[in-house]
Motif scaffolding. Structure first.
Motif, PDB file in Angstrom:
ATOM      1  N   ILE A  92     110.895 -10.710  58.679  1.00 44.66           N
ATOM      2  CA  ILE A  92     111.082 -11.971  59.086  1.00 44.66           C
ATOM      3  C   ILE A  92     111.735 -13.065  57.811  1.00 44.66           C
ATOM      4  O   ILE A  92     112.508 -13.924  58.219  1.00 44.66           O
ATOM      5  CB  ILE A  92     109.377 -12.572  59.653  1.00 44.66           C
ATOM      6  CG1 ILE A  92     109.316 -11.708  60.983  1.00 44.66           C
ATOM      7  CG2 ILE A  92     109.860 -13.944  60.236  1.00 44.66           C
ATOM      8  CD1 ILE A  92     107.971 -11.950  61.430  1.00 44.66           C
ATOM      9  N   THR A 151     117.345 -12.838  66.547  1.00 44.50           N
ATOM     10  CA  THR A 151     116.510 -12.091  67.494  1.00 44.50           C
ATOM     11  C   THR A 151     115.882 -10.896  66.765  1.00 44.50           C
ATOM     12  O   THR A 151     116.464  -9.983  66.053  1.00 44.50           O
ATOM     13  CB  THR A 151     117.136 -11.756  68.858  1.00 44.50           C
ATOM     14  OG1 THR A 151     118.016 -10.939  68.681  1.00 44.50           O
ATOM     15  CG2 THR A 151     117.298 -12.751  69.604  1.00 44.50           C
ATOM     16  N   LYS A 195     106.189  -6.882  66.471  1.00 44.57           N
ATOM     17  CA  LYS A 195     106.053  -7.855  67.616  1.00 44.57           C
ATOM     18  C   LYS A 195     107.484  -8.181  67.706  1.00 44.57           C
ATOM     19  O   LYS A 195     108.192  -8.659  66.754  1.00 44.57           O
ATOM     20  CB  LYS A 195     105.216  -8.833  66.982  1.00 44.57           C
ATOM     21  CG  LYS A 195     103.679  -8.539  67.048  1.00 44.57           C
ATOM     22  CD  LYS A 195     103.078  -9.032  68.387  1.00 44.57           C
ATOM     23  CE  LYS A 195     101.627  -8.665  68.483  1.00 44.57           C
ATOM     24  NZ  LYS A 195     101.138  -8.780  69.939  1.00 44.57           N
ATOM     25  N   THR A 216     109.667 -10.743  67.322  1.00 42.43           N
ATOM     26  CA  THR A 216     109.781 -12.165  66.600  1.00 42.43           C
ATOM     27  C   THR A 216     111.158 -12.688  66.710  1.00 42.43           C
ATOM     28  O   THR A 216     111.913 -11.921  66.032  1.00 42.43           O
ATOM     29  CB  THR A 216     109.081 -12.003  65.266  1.00 42.43           C
ATOM     30  OG1 THR A 216     107.852 -11.542  65.640  1.00 42.43           O
ATOM     31  CG2 THR A 216     108.957 -13.402  64.871  1.00 42.43           C
ATOM     32  N   ASP A 217     111.434 -13.878  67.356  1.00 40.72           N
ATOM     33  CA  ASP A 217     112.950 -14.527  66.907  1.00 40.72           C
ATOM     34  C   ASP A 217     112.547 -15.421  66.107  1.00 40.72           C
ATOM     35  O   ASP A 217     111.678 -16.394  65.983  1.00 40.72           O
ATOM     36  CB  ASP A 217     113.262 -15.075  68.381  1.00 40.72           C
ATOM     37  CG  ASP A 217     113.437 -13.997  69.353  1.00 40.72           C
ATOM     38  OD1 ASP A 217     113.503 -12.559  68.729  1.00 40.72           O
ATOM     39  OD2 ASP A 217     113.540 -14.102  70.527  1.00 40.72           O
ATOM     40  N   THR A 231     109.140 -19.840  64.454  1.00 38.55           N
ATOM     41  CA  THR A 231     109.426 -18.224  64.790  1.00 38.55           C
ATOM     42  C   THR A 231     108.591 -18.211  66.355  1.00 38.55           C
ATOM     43  O   THR A 231     107.659 -18.771  66.593  1.00 38.55           O
ATOM     44  CB  THR A 231     108.705 -17.478  63.803  1.00 38.55           C
ATOM     45  OG1 THR A 231     107.171 -17.938  63.773  1.00 38.55           O
ATOM     46  CG2 THR A 231     109.337 -17.378  62.687  1.00 38.55           C
ATOM     47  N   VAL A 283     107.052 -15.443  68.903  1.00 42.84           N
ATOM     48  CA  VAL A 283     106.589 -14.012  69.229  1.00 42.84           C
ATOM     49  C   VAL A 283     106.248 -13.617  70.435  1.00 42.84           C
ATOM     50  O   VAL A 283     105.528 -14.444  71.014  1.00 42.84           O
ATOM     51  CB  VAL A 283     105.220 -14.118  68.078  1.00 42.84           C
ATOM     52  CG1 VAL A 283     104.859 -12.331  67.778  1.00 42.84           C
ATOM     53  CG2 VAL A 283     105.521 -14.609  66.735  1.00 42.84           C
ATOM     54  N   ARG A 340     105.724  -6.514  72.004  1.00 45.32           N
ATOM     55  CA  ARG A 340     107.136  -5.439  72.086  1.00 45.32           C
ATOM     56  C   ARG A 340     106.721  -4.624  73.418  1.00 45.32           C
ATOM     57  O   ARG A 340     105.956  -3.857  73.218  1.00 45.32           O
ATOM     58  CB  ARG A 340     107.149  -4.795  70.757  1.00 45.32           C
ATOM     59  CG  ARG A 340     108.459  -4.043  70.701  1.00 45.32           C
ATOM     60  CD  ARG A 340     108.742  -3.927  69.401  1.00 45.32           C
ATOM     61  NE  ARG A 340     109.966  -3.130  69.168  1.00 45.32           N
ATOM     62  CZ  ARG A 340     110.263  -1.738  69.204  1.00 45.32           C
ATOM     63  NH1 ARG A 340     109.037  -1.135  69.025  1.00 45.32           N
ATOM     64  NH2 ARG A 340     111.147  -0.960  69.186  1.00 45.32           N
ATOM     65  N   LYS A 358     112.975 -16.448  76.156  1.00 40.05           N
ATOM     66  CA  LYS A 358     112.322 -15.476  75.655  1.00 40.05           C
ATOM     67  C   LYS A 358     111.235 -14.563  76.629  1.00 40.05           C
ATOM     68  O   LYS A 358     110.892 -13.738  76.608  1.00 40.05           O
ATOM     69  CB  LYS A 358     111.670 -15.835  74.269  1.00 40.05           C
ATOM     70  CG  LYS A 358     110.873 -14.635  73.565  1.00 40.05           C
ATOM     71  CD  LYS A 358     110.517 -14.975  72.145  1.00 40.05           C
ATOM     72  CE  LYS A 358     109.936 -13.753  71.374  1.00 40.05           C
ATOM     73  NZ  LYS A 358     110.748 -12.692  71.180  1.00 40.05           N
TER      74      LYS A 358
END
Ligand code: PLP
Length: 284
Positions: A160, A181, A187, A189-190, A200, A202, A205, A240
């Motif tokens: 990240i 992305t 997880k 996380t973008d 961020t 989250v 997944r 998202k």
């Protein structure tokens, strides 16, 4: 979305490649727009041949056709936002630059598509260079995945913190806002950076086999939310959530990397079978 059934829906233009398996590209974009009560129109930059197992061929559309198509669709005067995806080559990227220059106030999302997950290049080297030099700075937001952000910046991205550094570098390179992305992380996380605000986002997944076309779908969902008048950050958060749910509700269509269920929202209402219309007997 309190539109009555006949209320006009915002029209969104997508410029990108066609995936005949329906999971990515233009087909994913149009389904995503429909799922947001928007109306999609499309200019195709390339015909791809692919199924869930990968891309086997790619035929760029002549850029004069792409340009004529964009011009024709714009002539109807209703386009409220644009999503740009696979460009295939520099000539198509040049059409996009021209389009963005003449429609600078239009909400615009660029998914800088470089390579399919199965390893096929979806833009040539000159097209990628042009995208980096001329398109990044002309759109409202770009949505590279980790590999795309690494290719655009030349940075190594594995976690990240490195996604944040890449987002910052993309802003320095001229992007106005960036979402890097991170569907590859434990997880999903973008990293969102709009020039000043870094955040961020989250999500769990879910169903890791159902990732074909996630980038296309995410960027289209952002475009749809912008067309509906939402602010960029809200558009990203909603996109998202939509992608996560479309993955959760996905079903198998083949043996390879599987698509999302773009239209899962329509399947929450009673199925057609529960409301089968009475078909009148033919009159002789
Ligand atoms: N095909 C088209 C037309 C695309 O635009 C894309 C991605 O943007 C892909 C294929 C690759 O999708 P994925 O890497 O999710 O399989």
């Amino acid at each position: 979305m309190n539109q009555s059934s006949n209320a006009p829906a915002p029209v969104i233009l997508t410029i990108g490649g066609f995936d005949p398996s329906g999971g990515a590209g233009i087909a994913a974009d149009l389904k995503t727009f429909a799922a947001h009560n928007c109306y999609g129109v499309a200019a195709i930059t390339a015909m791809t041949v692919q199924n869930t197992q990968g891309v086997s061929a790619l035929f760029p559309v002549d850029s004069s056709v792409t340009k004529e198509c964009v011009t024709c669709l714009l002539a109807d005067g209703r386009v409220k936002a644009v999503k740009i995806g696979m460009l295939a080559n520099r000539a198509n990227a040049e059409v996009v630059r021209e389009f963005l220059d003449s429609n600078a106030s239009l909400p615009s999302v660029l998914d800088p598509v470089i390579r399919s997950s199965s390893g096929t290049n979806l833009v040539d080297a000159a097209g990628l260079e042009f995208l980096r030099e001329h398109l990044l700075s002309r759109v409202q937001v770009i949505t590279p995945n980790r590999d795309e952000a690494a290719a655009l910046t030349g940075l190594k991205i594995e976690n990240i913190e490195e996604m944040k550094t890449a987002a910052q570098k993309l802003i320095e390179m001229g992007a106005r806002a960036v979402v890097v992305t991170g569907g590859h992380l434990d997880k999903a996380t973008d990293v969102y950076l709009d020039g000043t605000e870094l955040q961020t986002f989250v999500a769990d997944r879910v169903k890791p086999d159902h990732t074909h076309g996630t980038g296309c779908t995410f960027s289209s969902a952002i475009a749809a939310n912008l067309a509906l008048g939402r602010q960029l950050r809200d558009a990203v958060v909603l996109a998202k959530a939509y992608v996560t749910e479309a993955i959760r509700k996905a079903y198998s269509t083949g043996p390879g990397r599987l698509p999302l269920n773009h239209l899962y929202r329509m399947q929450q209402t009673p199925r057609l079978a529960d409301h089968t219309p009475v078909i009148p007997e033919p009159v002789h």
